[in-house]
Design a protein around this motif. Structure first.
Motif, mmCIF file in Angstrom:
data_model
loop_
_atom_site.group_PDB
_atom_site.id
_atom_site.type_symbol
_atom_site.label_atom_id
_atom_site.label_comp_id
_atom_site.label_asym_id
_atom_site.label_seq_id
_atom_site.Cartn_x
_atom_site.Cartn_y
_atom_site.Cartn_z
ATOM 1 N N UNK A 42 36.531 1.228 37.816
ATOM 2 C CA UNK A 42 35.417 2.129 37.495
ATOM 3 C C UNK A 42 34.823 2.738 38.766
ATOM 4 N N UNK A 43 34.767 1.921 39.835
ATOM 5 C CA UNK A 43 34.172 2.383 41.096
ATOM 6 C C UNK A 43 35.125 3.240 41.935
ATOM 7 N N UNK A 44 36.384 3.351 41.508
ATOM 8 C CA UNK A 44 37.369 4.103 42.299
ATOM 9 C C UNK A 44 37.467 5.550 41.814
ATOM 10 N N UNK A 45 37.988 6.409 42.666
ATOM 11 C CA UNK A 45 38.220 7.806 42.279
ATOM 12 C C UNK A 45 39.236 7.888 41.145
ATOM 13 N N UNK A 46 40.205 7.027 41.172
ATOM 14 C CA UNK A 46 41.219 6.989 40.113
ATOM 15 C C UNK A 46 40.572 6.701 38.763
ATOM 16 N N UNK A 47 39.688 5.708 38.728
ATOM 17 C CA UNK A 47 38.997 5.359 37.490
ATOM 18 C C UNK A 47 38.096 6.481 37.001
ATOM 19 N N UNK A 48 37.432 7.147 37.935
ATOM 20 C CA UNK A 48 36.553 8.259 37.550
ATOM 21 C C UNK A 48 37.362 9.419 36.984
ATOM 22 N N UNK A 49 38.527 9.652 37.575
ATOM 23 C CA UNK A 49 39.399 10.717 37.066
ATOM 24 C C UNK A 49 39.852 10.417 35.638
ATOM 25 N N UNK A 50 40.095 9.136 35.356
ATOM 26 C CA UNK A 50 40.527 8.731 34.019
ATOM 27 C C UNK A 50 39.368 8.659 33.027
ATOM 28 N N UNK A 51 38.137 8.707 33.554
ATOM 29 C CA UNK A 51 36.967 8.621 32.690
ATOM 30 C C UNK A 51 36.695 7.213 32.183
#
Length: 508
Positions: A42-51
């Protein structure tokens, strides 16, 4: 020294106790690990991109392989001590890995991922001290690999580099570790210096390696260079041990009379080679490493469990069955086979690592997992679709008893297969006929042979073959100590390597 070893066991006891408690409730343990890993996502850019905003969104995280994550990993040369989009943690270093086929992969390591390996080591070491041989000297050789063509590599070269600093510091006095050995770029010089170091380690008690073939190469070097080593070790080792170096078949257990444990791969393709070590070192515990990959620790061999237990308090596991359904660790069934999808603390989420396992039994409330091999290890030159499991069974059906190195490799032009052996009791022609008959039990192979799409198989036999393969892989980015020799290579062999193999076949 025995009291110090027992004291070390006491230091490790709390970690081992927590792990065994986790084995009593795998479902709750895995839920906690999943939440912890999801918080990082959730805290990573990858997680944010995935929503992804909570663990309830987990099924929206795609199941991926390395190629799909590679753009998020980036160039390891530019990322050291920096962040990458996969994790909020800093990257400590990158470790290089490559499977039996395919390009080199770079796995990012964070402090949390290193701690996962550290926890695994502590549980394993405690089990050995509590339930294993009565260690008395503690002298340990942990696999060191030469950087034969990569002087600027960031890659780890020592098994113990996976551990936290305090543990490396604690173990350092017990290590057999020649200064500068990992900086050598010449294979022959590396073997010579390592042979000298091991021969001088009279109190050697533990050998920790990856592939059994790595140790076999160095034992063979010692056997073939007895006089040279004997001359260099004059007045450096006892006269009795010097005398052992004159024998036609060196008695290894007399040479290292304190040796109690060899830790190495012993499953799937490494099973025959580990069996060879067991015959060379009677009375020594040859213990399989379990399922341990560069990407994550997956299983630990526990003597008390009589099998391999998953590292369930550090890695979140999902298991795919043959129908494509996913199962949690607590939902597995004895005798069933699954492919592992893992999520770890270094930035790999729902990562299809490609390893296949079978549930052997339960220890406490947790299933024990036997490594079977790679998922979808298939060679397909002209539509013959040879699968690794089929090839393994085919080779077992022909007379190759006592041969501990076997590898079937495809050749692109003209399309055919070559079986590589380190020894044989029958002629290559007879083995080739038996092999062709065994492989023809596969309809697709039989059709390809009948139509002339595949030429007859060939056999190459030489005790030098495992080393030729290893040195070729090293020059192409692999680490010697971690090289696996597959029972079936899935990519056609390079003409250069084939020529080298044919040369040693002719010499023998």
């Amino acid at each position: 020294m025995r009291p110090i070893i027992q004291f070390f066991g006491q230091i490790l006891a709390p970690t081992a106790r927590r792990f065994h408690q986790a084995l009593d409730d795998p479902k709750s343990t895995q839920i906690c690990v999943q939440r912890e890993i999801c918080d990082r996502l959730i805290a990573s850019e990858y997680g944010k991109t995935l929503g992804i905003s909570s663990v309830a969104d987990w099924q929206r995280v795609p199941v991926v392989d390395y190629d799909e994550l590679a753009p998020w990993i980036g160039n390891p040369q530019h990322r050291k001590n920096q962040q990458i989009p996969l994790t909020p943690e800093l990257i400590l270093f990158y470790e290089r890995t490559s499977g039996s086929s395919g390009a080199v992969k770079w796995i990012p390591y964070t402090q949390s991922l290193r701690r996962s390996f550290n926890q695994m080591f502590c549980v394993w070491a405690h089990d050995l001290i509590a339930h294993g041989p009565k260690f008395s000297t503690g002298k340990l050789y942990a696999c060191i690999s030469p950087q034969l063509n990569s002087p600027d590599s960031q890659s780890l070269q020592n098994d113990l580099d996976y551990l936290d600093g305090w543990l490396r510091w604690f173990l350092r006095p017990w290590l057999v570790m020649p200064e500068g050995l990992n900086r050598l770029h010449d294979a022959h010089l590396f073997k010579h210096q390592l042979a000298l170091a091991l021969l001088q380690a009279e109190k050697l008690e533990i050998i920790s390696i990856w592939s059994p073939s790595f140790l076999q190469v160095h034992l063979k070097y010692i056997q073939e260079n007895q006089e040279l080593l004997q001359a260099e070790l004059h007045n450096k080792i006892s006269s009795d041990r010097l005398q052992l170096l004159t024998e036609n078949n060196i008695p290894w257990t007399q040479l290292w009379s304190n040796l109690k444990l060899i830790s190495c791969w012993d499953s799937a393709n490494a099973a025959d080679q580990a069996k060879g070590l067991r015959s060379q070192f009677p009375g020594v515990l040859i213990q399989g490493k379990g399922l341990l990959a560069t990407e994550a620790p997956m299983t630990i061999p526990l003597i008390a469990a009589q099998g391999y237990v998953p590292v369930l308090d550090e890695v979140f596991f999902e298991f795919e069955d043959d129908t494509g359904l996913l199962h949690g660790l607590h939902e597995l069934s004895i005798g069933k086979e699954y492919t592992i999808i893992l999520s770890q603390k270094g930035g790999l989420y729902r990562y299809r690592i490609g390893d296949r396992v079978r549930v052997t039994h339960f220890y406490h409330q947790t299933p024990c997992l036997e490594f079977l091999g790679r998922h979808q290890a298939i060679s397909d030159l002209v539509g013959e679709k040879l699968h690794e499991t089929f090839v393994h069974n085919a080779l077992n059906s022909i007379n190759l008893q006592g041969i501990d190195f076997k590898s079937l490799v495809p050749v692109a032009n003209p399309p055919h297969y070559i079986l590589l052996l380190n020894s044989a009791t029958q002629t290559p022609e007879i083995i080739a006929q038996q092999l062709d008959k065994a492989l023809s039990q596969s309809y697709h192979y039989y059709r390809a042979r009948s139509l002339g799409q595949l030429a007859p198989p060939q056999i190459l036999i030489s005790h030098q073959i495992p080393e030729v393969l290893a040195l070729y892989r090293i020059r192409n980015g692999s680490i010697w100590g971690g090289i696996k020799h597959p029972i079936l290579t899935t990519s056609p062999i390079s003409p250069e390597l084939l020529q080298q193999l044919k040369l040693v076949d002719c010499k023998d």
